[in-house]
Scaffold this motif. Structure first.
Motif, short mmCIF file in Angstrom:
data_model
loop_
_atom_site.label_atom_id
_atom_site.label_comp_id
_atom_site.label_asym_id
_atom_site.label_seq_id
_atom_site.Cartn_x
_atom_site.Cartn_y
_atom_site.Cartn_z
N THR A 191 0.83 -1.20 0.00
CA THR A 191 0.00 0.00 0.00
C THR A 191 0.86 1.25 0.00
N LEU A 192 0.55 2.18 -0.90
CA LEU A 192 1.19 3.49 -0.92
C LEU A 192 0.21 4.47 -0.29
N ARG A 193 0.55 5.00 0.88
CA ARG A 193 -0.34 5.91 1.60
C ARG A 193 0.01 7.35 1.26
N LEU A 194 -1.01 8.10 0.85
CA LEU A 194 -0.82 9.50 0.48
C LEU A 194 -1.46 10.36 1.56
N ARG A 195 -0.64 10.95 2.42
CA ARG A 195 -1.16 11.77 3.51
C ARG A 195 -1.70 13.08 2.98
N GLN A 196 -2.78 13.53 3.58
CA GLN A 196 -3.42 14.80 3.24
C GLN A 196 -3.99 14.81 1.82
N ARG A 197 -4.35 13.65 1.33
CA ARG A 197 -5.01 13.57 0.03
C ARG A 197 -6.44 13.11 0.24
N GLY A 198 -7.36 13.76 -0.45
CA GLY A 198 -8.76 13.44 -0.23
C GLY A 198 -9.23 12.20 -0.94
N ARG A 199 -8.61 11.87 -2.07
CA ARG A 199 -9.10 10.74 -2.85
C ARG A 199 -7.91 10.08 -3.53
N GLY A 200 -7.75 8.82 -3.30
CA GLY A 200 -6.57 8.15 -3.82
C GLY A 200 -6.88 7.21 -4.96
N PRO A 201 -5.85 6.73 -5.64
CA PRO A 201 -6.04 5.81 -6.73
C PRO A 201 -6.61 4.47 -6.29
N LEU A 207 1.70 1.45 -11.99
CA LEU A 207 1.74 2.79 -11.41
C LEU A 207 2.68 3.63 -12.25
N VAL A 208 2.21 4.80 -12.70
CA VAL A 208 3.02 5.70 -13.51
C VAL A 208 3.47 6.87 -12.64
N LEU A 209 4.78 7.05 -12.52
CA LEU A 209 5.36 8.16 -11.77
C LEU A 209 5.78 9.25 -12.74
N SER A 212 7.62 16.44 -12.20
CA SER A 212 7.12 17.73 -12.70
C SER A 212 7.89 18.86 -12.05
N VAL A 213 8.27 19.85 -12.83
CA VAL A 213 8.95 21.01 -12.24
C VAL A 213 7.95 22.01 -11.65
N PHE A 214 6.68 21.92 -12.05
CA PHE A 214 5.68 22.88 -11.58
C PHE A 214 4.73 22.29 -10.54
N ALA A 215 4.85 21.02 -10.21
CA ALA A 215 3.90 20.38 -9.30
C ALA A 215 4.14 20.73 -7.84
N GLY A 216 5.38 21.07 -7.49
CA GLY A 216 5.74 21.25 -6.09
C GLY A 216 4.97 22.35 -5.40
N PRO A 217 4.91 22.24 -4.06
CA PRO A 217 5.59 21.25 -3.23
C PRO A 217 4.75 20.00 -2.96
N GLY A 218 3.55 19.92 -3.53
CA GLY A 218 2.66 18.82 -3.20
C GLY A 218 2.77 17.66 -4.17
N LEU A 219 1.76 16.80 -4.10
CA LEU A 219 1.63 15.66 -4.99
C LEU A 219 0.31 15.78 -5.73
N PHE A 220 0.26 15.24 -6.94
CA PHE A 220 -0.98 15.19 -7.69
C PHE A 220 -1.23 13.74 -8.10
N THR A 221 -2.46 13.30 -7.96
CA THR A 221 -2.82 11.96 -8.42
C THR A 221 -3.86 12.06 -9.51
N ARG A 222 -3.84 11.09 -10.39
CA ARG A 222 -4.83 11.02 -11.45
C ARG A 222 -5.30 9.59 -11.55
N VAL A 223 -6.60 9.38 -11.35
CA VAL A 223 -7.19 8.04 -11.37
C VAL A 223 -8.38 8.07 -12.31
N SER A 224 -8.25 7.38 -13.42
CA SER A 224 -9.33 7.35 -14.40
C SER A 224 -9.31 6.01 -15.12
N GLN A 230 -1.75 7.57 -11.97
CA GLN A 230 -0.54 8.37 -12.11
C GLN A 230 -0.29 9.14 -10.82
N LEU A 231 0.97 9.31 -10.49
CA LEU A 231 1.38 10.11 -9.35
C LEU A 231 2.42 11.11 -9.83
N ALA A 232 2.05 12.40 -9.83
CA ALA A 232 2.97 13.45 -10.24
C ALA A 232 3.62 14.04 -9.00
#
Length: 343
Positions: A191-201, A207-209, A212-224, A230-232
């Protein structure tokens, strides 16, 4: 609040990296839309924001699809088919996104933003097949204005991050790689736990990693589904992305390229238009234009045209050439005015 990504077995064979132009489009546009000063990206923002405003992109579909915070529709970031897709390849996929997926994402955007869809997004909801090409056209315009002139520099940071992570994976394994990726996530196989994320994959074998140079300082997930999740994440080296490059020892290079062309290459540490380069260097616009054509034919300069804007940028080959002639002592980088016209 935590979200979880269940990745059966944590098999390295199911883990892949991708450098995605569309991820940089969405994350950079959000940064511009927020309108805040940024310690790292301020030089880029000061150059790009006037162009984006002049093109009206701050008032079009992209501005409604990419809010300052919160959810961004998943269809804007289709799963990269390979490790380094081009923007054209990703836009081809975006144009073919199924209508039901577009509508589902727009309903979620409306719900999470607490606002009704405007006329442009309502038209997209009603007829995705006709409207998605218009979204892709806006993205292409934004790319040419905001990212294409800088892509060689951005891509170098992203590629370096992927090489570093791949080495981590090879030398230390999956758990080490994922636990080093970001402070907001931790690997507790499987299990990959994403703290402070409202909805996970949702569970998935792949899993696609995406660095991103513009994503910081957080993380972005995309589940479709059926796409892999994807985890940016913020790429290593982003802090130095816009730092001024060292001034090269130009005399030796000028003996080969000529003084005018060498001067233009050094000035293109910041992408610029022909008239702007003429003003900076004191060369005539005709001389600048002829020199840029020669440099472009030699693969040392790239040209990026959108409407009235034609911006020239150094290529990676030119950066390498200049770096090979760089002295140990460097000079500070002078301030540069924003390009005001194109030729």
């Amino acid at each position: 609040m935590e979200a979880e990504l269940v990745w059966p077995g944590g098999d390295p064979a199911g883990l892949r990296f991708a450098v995605s132009p569309l991820w940089e489009v969405a994350t950079s546009f959000r940064l511009l839309s927020a309108g805040l000063a940024h310690a790292v990206h301020r030089p880029w923002m000061e150059q790009v924001r006037p162009r984006v405003t002049a093109a009206g992109l701050d008032r079009e579909r992209l501005a409604e699809l990419v809010p300052c915070d919160g959810y961004v529709p998943d269809f804007l970031n289709p799963a990269p088919a390979g490790p380094t897709p081009t923007l054209a390849e990703e836009l081809a996929v975006l144009r073919q996104v199924p209508a039901e997926r577009v509508r589902r994402d727009l309903v979620r955007l409306e719900r999470e933003q607490g606002l009704s869809l405007g006329p442009r997004l309502r038209a997209l909801y009603d007829d995705p097949e006709a409207q998605l090409p218009k979204v892709a056209e806006e993205i292409e315009t934004y790319w040419q204005l905001a990212l294409a002139p800088y892509w060689a520099r951005v891509r170098a940071v992203l590629d370096a991050d992927v090489m570093h992570r791949a080495r981590q994976l090879a030398e230390h394994g999956t758990a080490y790689l994922l636990n080093d990726l970001h402070s907001l996530e931790r690997w507790e196989g499987p299990t990959l736990r994403l703290r402070q994320r409202g909805r996970g994959p949702r569970p998935g074998a792949e899993l696609v990693l995406v660095p991103s140079v513009f994503a910081g300082p957080g993380l972005f997930t995309r589940v479709s589904p059926p796409d892999p999740p994807q985890l940016a994440y913020p790429a290593r080296g982003t802090a130095g992305l816009w730092r001024p490059r060292p001034v090269p020892a130009a005399d030796a290079l000028a003996a080969v390229l000529g003084r005018s062309r060498t001067r233009l290459l050094t000035e293109l540490d910041i992408p610029a238009a022909t008239t702007d380069l003429a003003r900076r260097t004191g060369l005539s616009p005709a001389t600048v234009s002829q020199s840029l054509t020669a440099l472009r034919d030699a693969g040392l300069v790239s040209a990026h045209r959108t409407g009235r804007w034609v911006l020239y940028a150094r290529t990676a080959a030119a950066d390498a050439l200049l770096a090979s002639r760089t002295p140990e002592a460097t000079e500070p980088h002078p301030g540069r005015p924003e390009p005001t016209a194109s030729v």
